[in-house]
Every structure is written in C-alpha cells, then in structure tokens.
Motif scaffolding. Structure first.
Motif, PDB file in Angstrom:
ATOM      1  N   UNK A  39       5.239   6.329   1.570  1.00  0.00           N
ATOM      2  CA  UNK A  39       4.559   7.613   1.411  1.00  0.00           C
ATOM      3  C   UNK A  39       5.354   8.461   0.424  1.00  0.00           C
ATOM      4  N   UNK A  40       4.713   8.898  -0.648  1.00  0.00           N
ATOM      5  CA  UNK A  40       5.385   9.669  -1.685  1.00  0.00           C
ATOM      6  C   UNK A  40       4.689  11.009  -1.869  1.00  0.00           C
ATOM      7  N   UNK A  41       5.475  12.078  -1.921  1.00  0.00           N
ATOM      8  CA  UNK A  41       4.942  13.410  -2.169  1.00  0.00           C
ATOM      9  C   UNK A  41       5.512  13.910  -3.496  1.00  0.00           C
ATOM     10  N   UNK A  42       4.642  14.082  -4.477  1.00  0.00           N
ATOM     11  CA  UNK A  42       5.084  14.416  -5.828  1.00  0.00           C
ATOM     12  C   UNK A  42       5.883  15.710  -5.875  1.00  0.00           C
ATOM     13  N   UNK A  43       5.556  16.676  -5.019  1.00  0.00           N
ATOM     14  CA  UNK A  43       6.240  17.967  -5.051  1.00  0.00           C
ATOM     15  C   UNK A  43       7.745  17.818  -4.884  1.00  0.00           C
ATOM     16  N   UNK A  44       8.184  16.781  -4.182  1.00  0.00           N
ATOM     17  CA  UNK A  44       9.626  16.589  -3.987  1.00  0.00           C
ATOM     18  C   UNK A  44      10.315  16.159  -5.276  1.00  0.00           C
ATOM     19  N   UNK A  45       9.525  15.712  -6.261  1.00  0.00           N
ATOM     20  CA  UNK A  45      10.110  15.312  -7.550  1.00  0.00           C
ATOM     21  C   UNK A  45      10.240  16.500  -8.496  1.00  0.00           C
ATOM     22  N   UNK A  46       9.613  17.625  -8.136  1.00  0.00           N
ATOM     23  CA  UNK A  46       9.635  18.798  -8.994  1.00  0.00           C
ATOM     24  C   UNK A  46       8.509  18.841 -10.003  1.00  0.00           C
ATOM     25  N   UNK A  47       7.660  17.817 -10.004  1.00  0.00           N
ATOM     26  CA  UNK A  47       6.530  17.735 -10.929  1.00  0.00           C
ATOM     27  C   UNK A  47       5.308  17.282 -10.136  1.00  0.00           C
ATOM     28  N   UNK A  48       4.117  17.714 -10.564  1.00  0.00           N
ATOM     29  CA  UNK A  48       2.894  17.353  -9.859  1.00  0.00           C
ATOM     30  C   UNK A  48       1.983  16.518 -10.754  1.00  0.00           C
ATOM     31  N   UNK A  82       0.851  -1.190   0.000  1.00  0.00           N
ATOM     32  CA  UNK A  82       0.000   0.000   0.000  1.00  0.00           C
ATOM     33  C   UNK A  82       0.886   1.239   0.000  1.00  0.00           C
ATOM     34  N   UNK A  83       0.702   2.083  -1.018  1.00  0.00           N
ATOM     35  CA  UNK A  83       1.529   3.277  -1.209  1.00  0.00           C
ATOM     36  C   UNK A  83       0.611   4.491  -1.282  1.00  0.00           C
ATOM     37  N   UNK A  84       1.032   5.602  -0.693  1.00  0.00           N
ATOM     38  CA  UNK A  84       0.320   6.875  -0.830  1.00  0.00           C
ATOM     39  C   UNK A  84       1.087   7.754  -1.807  1.00  0.00           C
ATOM     40  N   UNK A  85       0.351   8.380  -2.726  1.00  0.00           N
ATOM     41  CA  UNK A  85       0.966   9.327  -3.657  1.00  0.00           C
ATOM     42  C   UNK A  85       0.157  10.618  -3.621  1.00  0.00           C
ATOM     43  N   UNK A  86       0.696  11.621  -2.947  1.00  0.00           N
ATOM     44  CA  UNK A  86       0.042  12.916  -2.827  1.00  0.00           C
ATOM     45  C   UNK A  86       0.830  13.957  -3.604  1.00  0.00           C
ATOM     46  N   UNK A  87       0.191  15.046  -3.939  1.00  0.00           N
ATOM     47  CA  UNK A  87       0.898  16.107  -4.655  1.00  0.00           C
ATOM     48  C   UNK A  87       1.744  16.954  -3.712  1.00  0.00           C
ATOM     49  N   UNK A  88       1.105  17.597  -2.754  1.00  0.00           N
ATOM     50  CA  UNK A  88       1.861  18.550  -1.910  1.00  0.00           C
ATOM     51  C   UNK A  88       1.223  18.721  -0.533  1.00  0.00           C
ATOM     52  N   UNK A  89       1.150  17.633   0.214  1.00  0.00           N
ATOM     53  CA  UNK A  89       0.585  17.684   1.568  1.00  0.00           C
ATOM     54  C   UNK A  89       1.330  18.664   2.458  1.00  0.00           C
ATOM     55  N   UNK A  90       2.635  18.816   2.237  1.00  0.00           N
ATOM     56  CA  UNK A  90       3.424  19.725   3.068  1.00  0.00           C
ATOM     57  C   UNK A  90       2.937  21.163   2.963  1.00  0.00           C
ATOM     58  N   UNK A  91       2.337  21.518   1.833  1.00  0.00           N
ATOM     59  CA  UNK A  91       1.829  22.877   1.650  1.00  0.00           C
ATOM     60  C   UNK A  91       0.773  23.211   2.693  1.00  0.00           C
ATOM     61  N   UNK A  92      -0.021  22.215   3.079  1.00  0.00           N
ATOM     62  CA  UNK A  92      -1.115  22.448   4.022  1.00  0.00           C
ATOM     63  C   UNK A  92      -0.776  22.009   5.438  1.00  0.00           C
ATOM     64  N   UNK A  93       0.003  20.928   5.573  1.00  0.00           N
ATOM     65  CA  UNK A  93       0.211  20.323   6.879  1.00  0.00           C
ATOM     66  C   UNK A  93       1.637  20.456   7.410  1.00  0.00           C
ATOM     67  N   UNK A  94       2.530  21.073   6.631  1.00  0.00           N
ATOM     68  CA  UNK A  94       3.905  21.232   7.082  1.00  0.00           C
ATOM     69  C   UNK A  94       4.770  20.040   6.719  1.00  0.00           C
ATOM     70  N   UNK A  95       6.063  20.199   6.948  1.00  0.00           N
ATOM     71  CA  UNK A  95       7.032  19.183   6.526  1.00  0.00           C
ATOM     72  C   UNK A  95       6.824  17.845   7.226  1.00  0.00           C
ATOM     73  N   UNK A  96       6.209  17.847   8.405  1.00  0.00           N
ATOM     74  CA  UNK A  96       6.003  16.602   9.145  1.00  0.00           C
ATOM     75  C   UNK A  96       4.609  16.028   8.909  1.00  0.00           C
TER      76      UNK A  96
END
Length: 232
Positions: free
Chosen positions: A146-155, A118-132
């Motif tokens: 847990x994967x955040x697309x924003x860290x890849x530079x693409x959404x 089970x994998x999570x792929x979100x765009x930019x959770x840190x934008x709303x909830x912070x780095x943690x």
C-alpha cells in the motif's frame, strides 16, 4: 500430480503466454498491477451520493471536475471548493460512510491475487480517513503493498510519484500495469514507462475485464503466479 509438478505446469503456461505476447509485439509480461484507490478500488462519491444538486463530476457537465481529469486540480482541492459552495454537503462524512470496495474489484482481487503482485497507489487517503486508513477496508489486506503518494511529498499525476512507487515496488516500469480513473494520472505513469489502463467509472465491469485481458488471465485456470521475487 505433485505440488511441484503443478507449479511447473503453471509456470510453463505463464512462459508460453509471455512468449505469445512477445511474438505479437505487445511488450514484456506484466507482473505487477498498481491500482488507484479512490475511483478504482472504491467508487467515486458521484456514484454513491444521491443528493439534490450534488455535483456531476464525470457523469455530466462539471467544468471544475474537468480540471481534475486534466491534472490541473487535485481532487482534495476540488472537494474543498464543492464544500465552500455547498456547506450543507458533508463531504468528509460521505467519504467515511458511503464508500466501500467495489464488487467488481473484489472479483478482480480474487482472480489475480497470488498470480501477480497487487499494489495500491493513492494520493492522500489519510486526508479523509486518518493515519490508520490502511485498516479501514478489510480488502486492503489482499494487497501486497500500500503506497500513499503524499508521504513522498509529491502527488499524482507528477511522474516523480511513479518513479518513487517503482523504487518501492522493485519491478521495471514496463512490467507494471497502472490502473486509474483519471486520464491525467495515466499520462504521468506513461511518462515513466508504465503500462496503463483507464478505469471507466461508468463501466467498472468492463474495466475489470480489460485489466484481466491485459494480464492474460481469464479466471478459469488454476492459479499460477507470474511474479516471483528474486531469491538469493
């Protein structure tokens, strides 16, 4: 029955199910589920905020949100536009205080955890909830990755996001089922060969049933893990 016998019996069930799927021409067995967070794992604000004049999103006539569904506008930009038009609505506070994991998703995680990855792929959770953000919901501990697309530079919905995610997941695209509430994101995943399932926010229970059906899991039989990482 010993633990080894039980594992073998479970493995044989998985092999038989995979053979049946192949015989029906439905493609390779799915071994990894990739879930979007906002809209799938947690509800949309449209579902949980009851304020006069709050935008309708997918539940009504909302031309601006149609741009999100079509992939022409990022959700972050949508909410920024809403905030400019309605400064009385504290969108950030709503995000942080009104959102929790859907009961239907807790059921899904209980049924598929240990059986598929089970994998999570979100765009930019840190934008709303912070780095943690990964510690903001206890249920996220049940995810294997847990994967955040924003860290890849693409959404999302850019197909490059899904290629990036697949490299980190380490599974072939056709063994991964991507679940998202936005049709544009599903098209991005399909472009790289992933199986997809549309999560309807107006029918979360039905959406979870469809995911379980795609995996061949009914929740009644003992756990049998489908995903087995290669051992040296």
């Amino acid at each position: 029955m010993t633990v080894i016998d039980d594992w073998r019996a479970g493995r044989n069930r998985v092999i038989r199910r995979a053979a049946a799927v192949r015989s029906r021409g439905e493609g390779p067995q799915l071994t990894t589920v990739v879930l979007d967070l906002g809209g799938v794992v947690v509800p949309t604000l449209f579902e949980v905020v009851d304020e006069p004049g709050f935008p309708a999103g997918p539940f009504g006539d909302d031309p601006l949100y149609a741009g999100v569904e079509q992939g022409r506008l990022q959700e972050r930009d949508y909410w920024a536009a809403v905030a400019r038009c309605r400064p009385d609505l504290d969108i950030g506070r709503y995000m942080r205080t009104r959102l929790g994991v859907r009961a239907e998703i807790r059921t899904l995680l209980a049924r598929i955890g240990g059986r598929v990855r089970v994998v999570a792929l979100t765009n930019d959770m840190a934008h709303w909830f912070g780095a943690d953000w990964a510690t903001s919901l206890a249920e996220l501990d049940r995810f294997d990755l847990l994967l955040e697309a924003a860290t890849s530079g693409v959404l999302k919905p850019d197909p490059a996001v899904f290629r990036w995610a697949l490299q980190l997941v380490g599974e072939p695209a056709d063994r991964c089922l991507f679940v998202d509430d936005l049709p544009s994101n599903l098209r991005g995943a399909q472009a790289v060969g992933m199986a997809v399932e549309h999560f309807r926010v107006d029918d979360p229970a039905g959406s979870v049933r469809r995911v379980l059906d795609r995996l061949g899991i009914d929740g009644s039989e003992p756990h049998s893990r489908v995903y087995h990482p290669e051992r040296p």
